[in-house]
Scaffold this motif. Sequence first.
Motif, PDB file in Angstrom:
ATOM      1  N   PRO A   1     -11.803  -0.510  -1.128  1.00 32.83           N
ATOM      2  CA  PRO A   1     -11.508  -1.768  -1.835  1.00 32.83           C
ATOM      3  C   PRO A   1     -10.687  -2.746  -0.993  1.00 32.83           C
ATOM      4  O   PRO A   1     -10.714  -3.947  -1.252  1.00 32.83           O
ATOM      5  CB  PRO A   1     -10.732  -1.290  -3.066  1.00 32.83           C
ATOM      6  N   HIS A   2      -9.943  -2.213  -0.001  1.00 35.63           N
ATOM      7  CA  HIS A   2      -9.074  -3.073   0.798  1.00 35.63           C
ATOM      8  C   HIS A   2      -9.847  -4.116   1.609  1.00 35.63           C
ATOM      9  O   HIS A   2      -9.257  -5.061   2.136  1.00 35.63           O
ATOM     10  CB  HIS A   2      -8.214  -2.227   1.737  1.00 35.63           C
TER      11      HIS A   2
ATOM     12  N   LEU B   1      -2.821  -0.463  -8.761  1.00 36.20           N
ATOM     13  CA  LEU B   1      -4.165   0.094  -8.635  1.00 36.20           C
ATOM     14  C   LEU B   1      -4.055   1.527  -8.126  1.00 36.20           C
ATOM     15  O   LEU B   1      -3.291   1.805  -7.197  1.00 36.20           O
ATOM     16  CB  LEU B   1      -4.993  -0.733  -7.645  1.00 36.20           C
TER      17      LEU B   1
ATOM     18  N   ALA C   1      -0.862  -1.017  -4.502  1.00 38.24           N
ATOM     19  CA  ALA C   1      -2.138  -0.321  -4.356  1.00 38.24           C
ATOM     20  C   ALA C   1      -1.860   1.112  -3.910  1.00 38.24           C
ATOM     21  O   ALA C   1      -1.308   1.338  -2.834  1.00 38.24           O
ATOM     22  CB  ALA C   1      -3.029  -1.033  -3.352  1.00 38.24           C
TER      23      ALA C   1
ATOM     24  N   ASN D   1       0.841  -1.192   0.000  1.00 42.35           N
ATOM     25  CA  ASN D   1       0.000   0.000   0.000  1.00 42.35           C
ATOM     26  C   ASN D   1       0.879   1.246   0.000  1.00 42.35           C
ATOM     27  O   ASN D   1       1.900   1.300   0.688  1.00 42.35           O
ATOM     28  CB  ASN D   1      -0.905   0.017   1.228  1.00 42.35           C
TER      29      ASN D   1
ATOM     30  N   TYR E   1      -9.227  -7.585  -3.868  1.00 42.40           N
ATOM     31  CA  TYR E   1      -8.118  -6.705  -3.481  1.00 42.40           C
ATOM     32  C   TYR E   1      -7.053  -7.515  -2.730  1.00 42.40           C
ATOM     33  O   TYR E   1      -5.852  -7.396  -3.006  1.00 42.40           O
ATOM     34  CB  TYR E   1      -8.652  -5.571  -2.618  1.00 42.40           C
ATOM     35  N   LYS E   2      -7.502  -8.348  -1.796  1.00 42.18           N
ATOM     36  CA  LYS E   2      -6.559  -9.147  -1.018  1.00 42.18           C
ATOM     37  C   LYS E   2      -5.826 -10.154  -1.900  1.00 42.18           C
ATOM     38  O   LYS E   2      -4.643 -10.433  -1.684  1.00 42.18           O
ATOM     39  CB  LYS E   2      -7.304  -9.849   0.113  1.00 42.18           C
TER      40      LYS E   2
ATOM     41  N   THR F   1     -12.173  -6.059   0.287  1.00 43.61           N
ATOM     42  CA  THR F   1     -12.723  -7.043  -0.653  1.00 43.61           C
ATOM     43  C   THR F   1     -11.760  -8.202  -0.881  1.00 43.61           C
ATOM     44  O   THR F   1     -10.543  -8.076  -0.716  1.00 43.61           O
ATOM     45  CB  THR F   1     -13.034  -6.377  -2.002  1.00 43.61           C
TER      46      THR F   1
END
Length: 338
Positions: free
Chosen positions: A118-119, A22, A134, A2, A124-125, A121
């Motif tokens: 989104p983190h 992303l 991300a 991230n 995303y993972k 979902t």
Amino acid sequence: MNLAAQDTAHHLKAHPLPAISLIYGSEALLNAEALDALRARATADGFSERQRLYGDTRIDTLIAELETPSLFAPRRLLELYLDQKKADKATADTLTRLADLPLDNTRLIIYAPNLEKPHTTAWYKALFSKGNLAIASQALYPEQFAKQIRARLNAAKLRLTEAAYELLLANCQGNLFAAKQAIERLTIHPQAHNIIDETLLTELLDDFSQFNTFALSDAILGADWLNAWRIAARLEAENPRDTTLVTWLIQRDMSVLIGLANLNPGEHAAHYQQYNIFAGQQRRYQAALGKHSRAAQRTLLKLAARLDRITKGAEHGDYWHTLKQHLLLRAQQQRQLT
């Protein structure tokens, strides 16, 4: 991994572009700058061919291409643009599949600024637990915005008195695009190497604001359609490629009005804070509520979405012709009612 959007360029100086990146979040300029940094790193890494895919309907095409890569395929950068706030099941399933696809000759950027949380979902993972990147931007509140402006002034080697700095903050109205434009104009001023005081900054901003995008925003909010058309024509003549801030302001202004119309007065303060609308600007929106019906607000929001698609190449059309045509139509309708 991230990463905050404002740290993207610095991070990529020391790291290659990962297979999948992303970009999401609410600060448009930081998103755009992160995208530019990713593109530059892709070129440096040898992914010189670029292809853009728009909307969920193109994801299946993307998957098919990635599942059957050609031995002679060029090293390319794919950019997938998504408008959803939350990926539906089909999109989420497709994004999850990306995690297991070979991307040796491909780098993928998913540009989805409207995504919310989104983190949390599964897709995303699946994508971002494997070394992908991300990048998130967040709305800048006054203190954060002030730090951004200070950093950008330092990077441009501009020195402002404290009074001039405060004036610049006030004129930018919490908008980084406006700040960027003002700083760029300051850097080419003959006295840019001197300490810029409030008087000099005022002269520059007065010259810049006669036909700027905030004047267009004021005219649209005030339902002064003919004047809005004139300002749009002047902006087109001065810099026809400078469209991002125009679209952003229309989208922001109508989103604020729609929210205000659907909230109780006691909830307005939190709504203004959400959009980073300072106290001095709030009167504009309160006055505009009486000049735009809810249908008109939604129409302008749809116009902003169409202008954004035209800018990105997702829809055919001329940006300025589309905008001016709408403004002129509204002016004609207004005249018929008087």
